[in-house]
Write a protein that holds these residues in place. Structure first.
Motif, PDB file in Angstrom:
ATOM      1  N   PHE A 266      -5.998  12.367  -2.885  1.00  0.00           N
ATOM      2  CA  PHE A 266      -5.450  12.692  -4.211  1.00  0.00           C
ATOM      3  C   PHE A 266      -4.068  12.045  -4.411  1.00  0.00           C
ATOM      4  N   ILE A 267      -3.261  12.055  -3.371  1.00  0.00           N
ATOM      5  CA  ILE A 267      -1.919  11.455  -3.482  1.00  0.00           C
ATOM      6  C   ILE A 267      -2.058   9.937  -3.605  1.00  0.00           C
ATOM      7  N   LYS A 268      -2.901   9.345  -2.744  1.00  0.00           N
ATOM      8  CA  LYS A 268      -3.031   7.880  -2.760  1.00  0.00           C
ATOM      9  C   LYS A 268      -3.603   7.368  -4.077  1.00  0.00           C
ATOM     10  N   SER A 269      -4.469   8.173  -4.676  1.00  0.00           N
ATOM     11  CA  SER A 269      -5.068   7.744  -5.952  1.00  0.00           C
ATOM     12  C   SER A 269      -4.090   7.932  -7.107  1.00  0.00           C
ATOM     13  N   GLY A 270      -2.993   8.639  -6.855  1.00  0.00           N
ATOM     14  CA  GLY A 270      -1.997   8.869  -7.913  1.00  0.00           C
ATOM     15  C   GLY A 270      -2.298  10.085  -8.774  1.00  0.00           C
ATOM     16  N   MET A 271      -3.343  10.835  -8.422  1.00  0.00           N
ATOM     17  CA  MET A 271      -3.716  11.977  -9.257  1.00  0.00           C
ATOM     18  C   MET A 271      -2.695  13.112  -9.185  1.00  0.00           C
TER      19      MET A 271
ATOM     20  N   THR B 196     -18.027  21.098  13.143  1.00  0.00           N
ATOM     21  CA  THR B 196     -17.247  20.085  12.458  1.00  0.00           C
ATOM     22  C   THR B 196     -16.167  19.620  13.426  1.00  0.00           C
ATOM     23  N   TRP B 197     -15.741  18.385  13.259  1.00  0.00           N
ATOM     24  CA  TRP B 197     -14.601  17.889  14.044  1.00  0.00           C
ATOM     25  C   TRP B 197     -13.881  16.821  13.223  1.00  0.00           C
ATOM     26  N   ALA B 198     -12.601  16.630  13.540  1.00  0.00           N
ATOM     27  CA  ALA B 198     -11.781  15.781  12.672  1.00  0.00           C
ATOM     28  C   ALA B 198     -10.501  15.381  13.388  1.00  0.00           C
ATOM     29  N   SER B 199      -9.892  14.290  12.911  1.00  0.00           N
ATOM     30  CA  SER B 199      -8.561  13.905  13.427  1.00  0.00           C
ATOM     31  C   SER B 199      -7.746  13.272  12.315  1.00  0.00           C
ATOM     32  N   ALA B 200      -6.445  13.234  12.541  1.00  0.00           N
ATOM     33  CA  ALA B 200      -5.530  12.556  11.610  1.00  0.00           C
ATOM     34  C   ALA B 200      -4.451  11.903  12.452  1.00  0.00           C
ATOM     35  N   LEU B 201      -4.134  10.650  12.128  1.00  0.00           N
ATOM     36  CA  LEU B 201      -3.013   9.981  12.799  1.00  0.00           C
ATOM     37  C   LEU B 201      -1.886   9.848  11.785  1.00  0.00           C
ATOM     38  N   ILE B 202      -0.686  10.247  12.201  1.00  0.00           N
ATOM     39  CA  ILE B 202       0.425  10.393  11.256  1.00  0.00           C
ATOM     40  C   ILE B 202       1.685   9.736  11.810  1.00  0.00           C
ATOM     41  N   ARG B 203       2.336   8.938  11.006  1.00  0.00           N
ATOM     42  CA  ARG B 203       3.683   8.436  11.358  1.00  0.00           C
ATOM     43  C   ARG B 203       4.662   9.383  10.688  1.00  0.00           C
ATOM     44  N   TRP B 204       5.466  10.090  11.468  1.00  0.00           N
ATOM     45  CA  TRP B 204       6.345  11.149  10.900  1.00  0.00           C
ATOM     46  C   TRP B 204       7.570  10.538  10.253  1.00  0.00           C
TER      47      TRP B 204
ATOM     48  N   LEU C 123       2.827  17.661   0.855  1.00  0.00           N
ATOM     49  CA  LEU C 123       2.453  16.248   0.912  1.00  0.00           C
ATOM     50  C   LEU C 123       2.932  15.540  -0.351  1.00  0.00           C
ATOM     51  N   ARG C 124       3.559  14.386  -0.155  1.00  0.00           N
ATOM     52  CA  ARG C 124       4.096  13.606  -1.285  1.00  0.00           C
ATOM     53  C   ARG C 124       3.774  12.127  -1.106  1.00  0.00           C
ATOM     54  N   PRO C 125       3.825  11.332  -2.182  1.00  0.00           N
ATOM     55  CA  PRO C 125       3.617   9.886  -2.040  1.00  0.00           C
ATOM     56  C   PRO C 125       4.801   9.243  -1.329  1.00  0.00           C
ATOM     57  N   SER C 126       4.533   8.133  -0.647  1.00  0.00           N
ATOM     58  CA  SER C 126       5.597   7.447   0.080  1.00  0.00           C
ATOM     59  C   SER C 126       5.235   5.966   0.207  1.00  0.00           C
ATOM     60  N   GLU C 127       6.245   5.128   0.167  1.00  0.00           N
ATOM     61  CA  GLU C 127       5.981   3.703   0.390  1.00  0.00           C
ATOM     62  C   GLU C 127       5.760   3.433   1.875  1.00  0.00           C
ATOM     63  N   LYS C 128       6.432   4.272   2.698  1.00  0.00           N
ATOM     64  CA  LYS C 128       6.296   4.107   4.156  1.00  0.00           C
ATOM     65  C   LYS C 128       5.249   5.105   4.678  1.00  0.00           C
ATOM     66  N   PRO C 129       4.517   4.772   5.752  1.00  0.00           N
ATOM     67  CA  PRO C 129       3.587   5.748   6.321  1.00  0.00           C
ATOM     68  C   PRO C 129       4.372   6.919   6.914  1.00  0.00           C
ATOM     69  N   GLY C 130       3.885   8.101   6.896  1.00  0.00           N
ATOM     70  CA  GLY C 130       2.714   8.632   6.311  1.00  0.00           C
ATOM     71  C   GLY C 130       1.478   8.873   7.178  1.00  0.00           C
TER      72      GLY C 130
ATOM     73  N   MET D 256       0.846  -1.207   0.000  1.00  0.00           N
ATOM     74  CA  MET D 256       0.000   0.000   0.000  1.00  0.00           C
ATOM     75  C   MET D 256       0.879   1.254   0.000  1.00  0.00           C
ATOM     76  N   SER D 257       0.455   2.256  -0.741  1.00  0.00           N
ATOM     77  CA  SER D 257       1.238   3.491  -0.708  1.00  0.00           C
ATOM     78  C   SER D 257       0.514   4.546   0.146  1.00  0.00           C
ATOM     79  N   TYR D 258       1.291   5.450   0.653  1.00  0.00           N
ATOM     80  CA  TYR D 258       0.781   6.473   1.571  1.00  0.00           C
ATOM     81  C   TYR D 258       1.086   7.864   1.034  1.00  0.00           C
ATOM     82  N   SER D 259       0.519   8.838   1.700  1.00  0.00           N
ATOM     83  CA  SER D 259       1.010  10.205   1.509  1.00  0.00           C
ATOM     84  C   SER D 259       1.806  10.549   2.767  1.00  0.00           C
ATOM     85  N   LYS D 260       2.781  11.428   2.593  1.00  0.00           N
ATOM     86  CA  LYS D 260       3.638  11.773   3.742  1.00  0.00           C
ATOM     87  C   LYS D 260       3.909  13.274   3.747  1.00  0.00           C
ATOM     88  N   ILE D 261       3.941  13.855   4.937  1.00  0.00           N
ATOM     89  CA  ILE D 261       4.312  15.269   5.061  1.00  0.00           C
ATOM     90  C   ILE D 261       5.835  15.339   4.976  1.00  0.00           C
TER      91      ILE D 261
END
Ligand code: COA
Length: 332
Positions: A127-132, A324-332, A170-177, A1-6
Motif C-alpha cells: 500500500f505504501i509503495k503503490s502510493g495509496m 503459514t510461514w513468512a519472512s521480511a528483510l529490513i534495512r533499519w 510504516l511510512r514511504p522512504s527514498e532509502k530502504p526500508g 525506487m521508493s520503499y516503505s520504512k518502519i
C-alpha cells in the motif's frame, strides 16, 4: 525506487505475570518440564474486566507513534493481525480505529496466526509503495489466556500461549526500508494447530446455543511434534529465501527476530543457520508465545535494548497455524 520504512515501534503487555509455578497449581505440570520443552519461564495474562485486544493494541500503537514523532491523526490506514479478536465479527481493526479516534480511515484484519504480523507488514508495504497510503499502523495483538484450557487436559497448549500487543508505523522512504517480504501457506496441515469453533462448516442444528454442550471444540488443538517438525524446516527455508532474494549472506544479518514460538525452535534455527548468539533475539522466556504479537513485541524490546541501530539488517521470520510461514528483510 521508493520503499516503505518502519519509523516507530511500540509494545504493550498486561501487568499480570503468570509463572510456571502458578500454572502448576492449576494443572499437572511443573516449571522444569515447561522450561526444558519451551524455554518459557513466565507469560502475561490480561485482566479481562479491563483489557481488550483493541486497547492493548492502542497502547502499543500510541507508543510507536510517539517514538516516530508522528501525531495519531496522521495515520491513514490500519492493518491489524490477530486470531483472538474481541468479537467474532467485526474484526479488531475497527475497534482500534475507534480507540484512536480515527473515524473514516480503512482498517483491515489479518488472520494468519503466528505469521500474521509479517503478512500484515507485507500488505502495508504494498500500500505504501503503490502510493495509496502514507502512514500505516501495522499491529499484532492477542488475548489468548481467556481461551486456554487451564486444566491438565489443555496443558500442552496452556503453558505456551500468552497475551500482548506490538505495533509499527510504516511510512514511504527514498532509502530502504523493507527490502522484501515472502509469504507462504500449506492448508493440508490446517487441523494440526487450530480452533474448531465457532466454525461455519457445522450444520445449523449443531450450532444452536442449546446444542453446544461440548465446549472443548472452542479450545486450541495442537499436534506439537508435527508443528515442531515443520517449523524448523520452514523457518530456515523462508529466511534463506529472503537472503537469496536480496543477495546477502547470513553473516550480514544484524538481528534475526523469529516469531517466539518456542525457544527450542529458535535455538534449532540458530544452530542450523550457524548464527551467533548476538544475531538472534529471543524474549519468549518472559512472554510465552503471543502469536501475531510476538514479532512486534520482540522488535520493540530489541529497539529499547539498543540492539536495533540505524542501517542494521534485520530479518523477521515466522511459522504457525495454517500452516503459514513468512519472512521480511529490513534495512533499519
Ligand atoms: N506439563 C507436563 N507434561 C506435559 C505437558 C505439560 N505442560 N504437556 C504435555 N505433557 C506430557 C504429555 O502428556 C506427554 O506425556 P506421556 O508421554 O505420558 O503421554 C509428554 O509430556 C510428552 O509430550 P509430547 O507432546 O510428546 O512432548 P514434546 O516433547 O513434543 O513437547 C511441545 C511438547 C508442545 C512443547 C512440543 O511439541 C513443541 O514445542 N511443539 C511446537 C509447538 C509450538 O511451537 N507451537 C506454536 C507454533 S506457532
Amino acid at each position: 525506487m521508493s520503499y516503505s520504512k518502519i519509523v516507530g515501534v511500540g509494545h504493550c503487555v498486561p501487568d499480570q505475570v503468570i509463572t510456571n509455578d502458578y500454572l502448576s497449581s492449576l494443572m499437572d505440570t511443573n516449571d522444569a518440564w515447561i522450561v526444558e520443552r519451551t524455554g518459557i519461564h513466565e507469560r502475561r495474562w490480561v485482566d479481562p474486566t479491563k483489557d481488550t485486544v483493541a486497547n492493548l493494541a492502542a497502547r502499543a500503537s500510541l507508543k510507536a507513534l510517539e517514538r516516530a514523532g508522528i501525531g495519531v491523526k496522521e495515520v491513514d490506514f490500519i492493518v491489524f493481525a490477530t486470531i483472538t479478536p474481541d468479537y467474532y465479527f467485526p474484526g479488531s481493526g475497527v475497534l482500534l480505529q475507534r480507540e484512536l479516534g480515527l473515524e473514516g480511515i480503512g482498517a483491515l484484519d489479518i488472520r494468519n496466526a503466528c505469521s500474521g504480523f509479517i503478512y500484515a507488514l507485507s500488505v502495508a508495504d504494498q500500500f505504501i509503495k503503490s502510493g495509496m497510503y502514507k502512514t500505516i499502523l501495522v499491529v499484532g495483538a492477542e488475548i489468548q489466556s481467556t481461551a486456554l484450557d487451564v486444566t491438565t487436559r489443555g496443558r500442552n497448549t496452556a503453558v505456551i500461549f500468552g497475551d500482548g500487543a506490538g505495533a509499527v508505523v510504516l511510512r514511504p522512504s527514498e532509502k530502504p526500508g523493507i527490502l522484501s517480504t515472502h509469504l507462504h501457506s500449506d492448508g493440508r496441515f490446517a487441523e494440526e494447530l487450530y480452533v474448531r469453533d465457532p466454525g461455519s462448516s457445522r450444520p445449523r442444528e449443531e450450532r444452536q446455543p442449546e446444542q453446544i454442550l461440548d465446549t472443548t471444540t472452542y479450545k486450541v488443538v495442537m499436534n506439537g511434534s508435527q508443528v515442531f517438525k515443520h517449523a524448523v524446516v520452514r523457518f530456515t527455508e523462508v529466511i534463506n529465501e529472503a537472503l537469496v532474494a536480496n543477495q546477502v549472506t547470513k553473516d550480514q544479518i544484524s538481528l534475526l527476530i523469529p516469531h517466539q514460538a518456542n525457544l527450542r525452535i529458535s535455538q534449532f534455527i540458530q544452530e542450523k543457520m550457524g548464527l551467533q548468539n548476538e544475531q538472534v533475539f529471543n524474549n519468549i522466556m518472559h512472554y510465552g508465545n503471543t502469536t501475531a504479537a510476538s514479532i512486534p513485541i520482540a522488535l520493540s524490546e530489541a529497539f529499547e535494548q539498543g540492539r536495533v541501530r540505524e542501517n542494521d539488517l534485520l530479518c523477521l521470520a515466522a511459522f504457525g497455524s495454517g500452516f503459514t510461514w513468512a519472512s521480511a528483510l529490513i534495512r533499519w
